[in-house]
Design a protein around this motif. Structure first.
Motif, short mmCIF file in Angstrom:
data_model
loop_
_atom_site.label_atom_id
_atom_site.label_comp_id
_atom_site.label_asym_id
_atom_site.label_seq_id
_atom_site.Cartn_x
_atom_site.Cartn_y
_atom_site.Cartn_z
N TYR A 43 -48.64 1.58 38.24
CA TYR A 43 -49.28 0.49 38.98
C TYR A 43 -50.38 -0.17 38.15
CZ TYR A 43 -52.56 4.31 39.88
OH TYR A 43 -53.43 5.36 39.73
N GLY A 44 -50.27 -0.01 36.82
CA GLY A 44 -51.23 -0.63 35.92
C GLY A 44 -52.50 0.17 35.74
N GLN A 45 -52.43 1.47 35.99
CA GLN A 45 -53.61 2.32 35.88
C GLN A 45 -54.13 2.37 34.44
OE1 GLN A 45 -50.47 3.23 36.64
NE2 GLN A 45 -50.15 5.41 36.41
N ARG A 46 -55.41 2.69 34.31
CA ARG A 46 -56.04 2.75 32.98
C ARG A 46 -55.39 3.81 32.09
NH1 ARG A 46 -61.84 4.26 32.91
NH2 ARG A 46 -61.19 5.48 34.68
N HIS A 47 -55.04 4.93 32.66
CA HIS A 47 -54.51 6.04 31.87
C HIS A 47 -52.99 6.05 31.90
CE1 HIS A 47 -58.57 7.44 31.48
NE2 HIS A 47 -58.71 7.42 32.79
N ARG A 48 -52.41 4.91 31.63
CA ARG A 48 -50.95 4.76 31.67
C ARG A 48 -50.26 5.69 30.68
NH1 ARG A 48 -49.65 -1.16 31.31
NH2 ARG A 48 -50.48 -1.10 33.40
N VAL A 49 -50.95 6.09 29.63
CA VAL A 49 -50.35 6.99 28.63
C VAL A 49 -49.91 8.30 29.28
CG1 VAL A 49 -52.54 8.04 27.90
CG2 VAL A 49 -50.62 7.93 26.31
N GLU A 50 -50.57 8.70 30.37
CA GLU A 50 -50.19 9.94 31.05
C GLU A 50 -48.75 9.87 31.53
OE1 GLU A 50 -53.09 10.34 34.13
OE2 GLU A 50 -54.59 11.17 32.78
N LEU A 51 -48.31 8.71 31.99
CA LEU A 51 -46.94 8.58 32.48
C LEU A 51 -45.92 8.90 31.39
CD1 LEU A 51 -47.18 5.34 34.65
CD2 LEU A 51 -46.88 7.68 35.47
N SER A 52 -46.23 8.53 30.17
CA SER A 52 -45.30 8.79 29.07
C SER A 52 -45.24 10.28 28.72
CB SER A 52 -45.69 7.97 27.84
OG SER A 52 -46.93 8.41 27.32
N ARG A 53 -46.19 11.05 29.15
CA ARG A 53 -46.24 12.49 28.86
C ARG A 53 -45.52 13.33 29.91
NH1 ARG A 53 -46.02 14.60 25.20
NH2 ARG A 53 -47.15 16.43 25.83
N ARG A 54 -45.08 12.72 30.98
CA ARG A 54 -44.48 13.48 32.08
C ARG A 54 -43.30 14.35 31.64
NH1 ARG A 54 -42.41 10.05 36.22
NH2 ARG A 54 -42.51 11.83 37.60
N ALA A 55 -42.36 13.78 30.91
CA ALA A 55 -41.16 14.54 30.52
C ALA A 55 -41.53 15.74 29.64
CB ALA A 55 -40.18 13.63 29.79
N GLY A 56 -42.41 15.54 28.68
CA GLY A 56 -42.82 16.64 27.82
C GLY A 56 -43.55 17.74 28.58
N LEU A 57 -44.36 17.34 29.53
CA LEU A 57 -45.07 18.34 30.34
C LEU A 57 -44.10 19.14 31.20
CD1 LEU A 57 -48.16 16.22 31.37
CD2 LEU A 57 -48.19 18.33 30.01
N ARG A 58 -43.12 18.46 31.79
CA ARG A 58 -42.11 19.19 32.59
C ARG A 58 -41.36 20.18 31.72
NH1 ARG A 58 -40.94 14.00 34.99
NH2 ARG A 58 -39.13 13.92 33.64
N GLU A 59 -40.98 19.77 30.52
CA GLU A 59 -40.28 20.68 29.60
C GLU A 59 -41.16 21.87 29.24
OE1 GLU A 59 -38.93 18.47 26.22
OE2 GLU A 59 -37.76 17.10 27.47
N GLY A 60 -42.44 21.63 29.00
CA GLY A 60 -43.37 22.71 28.67
C GLY A 60 -43.52 23.69 29.82
N LEU A 61 -43.58 23.18 31.04
CA LEU A 61 -43.68 24.06 32.20
C LEU A 61 -42.42 24.91 32.35
CD1 LEU A 61 -45.38 21.69 34.79
CD2 LEU A 61 -46.37 23.75 33.77
N MET A 62 -41.27 24.33 32.07
CA MET A 62 -40.02 25.09 32.17
C MET A 62 -39.97 26.21 31.13
SD MET A 62 -37.07 22.36 33.10
CE MET A 62 -37.77 20.77 32.76
N ARG A 63 -40.55 25.97 29.96
CA ARG A 63 -40.59 27.02 28.94
C ARG A 63 -41.53 28.16 29.36
NH1 ARG A 63 -40.48 22.62 25.42
NH2 ARG A 63 -42.71 22.74 25.05
N LEU A 64 -42.56 27.84 30.12
CA LEU A 64 -43.48 28.88 30.59
C LEU A 64 -42.80 29.85 31.55
CD1 LEU A 64 -46.77 26.90 31.27
CD2 LEU A 64 -46.37 28.61 29.49
N SER A 65 -41.92 29.32 32.37
CA SER A 65 -41.23 30.16 33.34
C SER A 65 -39.80 29.66 33.53
CB SER A 65 -41.95 30.14 34.69
OG SER A 65 -41.22 30.89 35.63
N PRO A 66 -38.81 30.45 33.12
CA PRO A 66 -37.42 30.03 33.29
C PRO A 66 -37.07 29.76 34.76
CG PRO A 66 -37.54 31.92 31.83
CD PRO A 66 -38.92 31.71 32.40
N LEU A 67 -37.78 30.37 35.68
CA LEU A 67 -37.52 30.13 37.10
C LEU A 67 -37.85 28.70 37.50
CD1 LEU A 67 -38.97 33.41 38.64
CD2 LEU A 67 -36.57 32.84 38.25
N TRP A 68 -38.67 28.01 36.70
CA TRP A 68 -39.07 26.64 37.01
C TRP A 68 -38.09 25.61 36.47
CZ3 TRP A 68 -44.98 26.90 35.60
CH2 TRP A 68 -45.62 27.73 36.53
N ALA A 69 -37.06 26.07 35.77
CA ALA A 69 -36.09 25.14 35.16
C ALA A 69 -35.21 24.50 36.21
CB ALA A 69 -35.24 25.86 34.14
#
Length: 69
Positions: A43-69
């Motif tokens: 929605y044009g937020q100041r920290h728009r760069v965070e949106l681009s990090r979503r996929a990488g963060l989800r992948e990182g969380l899945m590596r922390l716990s296979p149950l989260w995959a």
């Protein structure tokens, strides 16, 4: 007699921007619910760069716990 007690929800929806707060909320939900969906909005937020990090963060969380995959 019927049991009218509410049942425990098995799914959650997390508003996930990719920032620290929503990532923490996502990890919390993943540890407590069988199914977790995420949604994010640009929605044009100041920290728009965070949106681009979503996929990488989800992948990182899945590596922390296979149950989260």
């Amino acid at each position: 007699m019927t049991n009218d007690l509410p049942t425990q929800p098995t799914a959650a929806l997390v508003l996930f921007s990719g920032g620290q707060d929503s990532t923490t909320c996502l990890a919390w939900a993943l540890s407590r619910f069988e199914r977790v969906e995420t949604v994010g909005f640009d929605y044009g937020q100041r920290h728009r760069v965070e949106l681009s990090r979503r996929a990488g963060l989800r992948e990182g969380l899945m590596r922390l716990s296979p149950l989260w995959a």
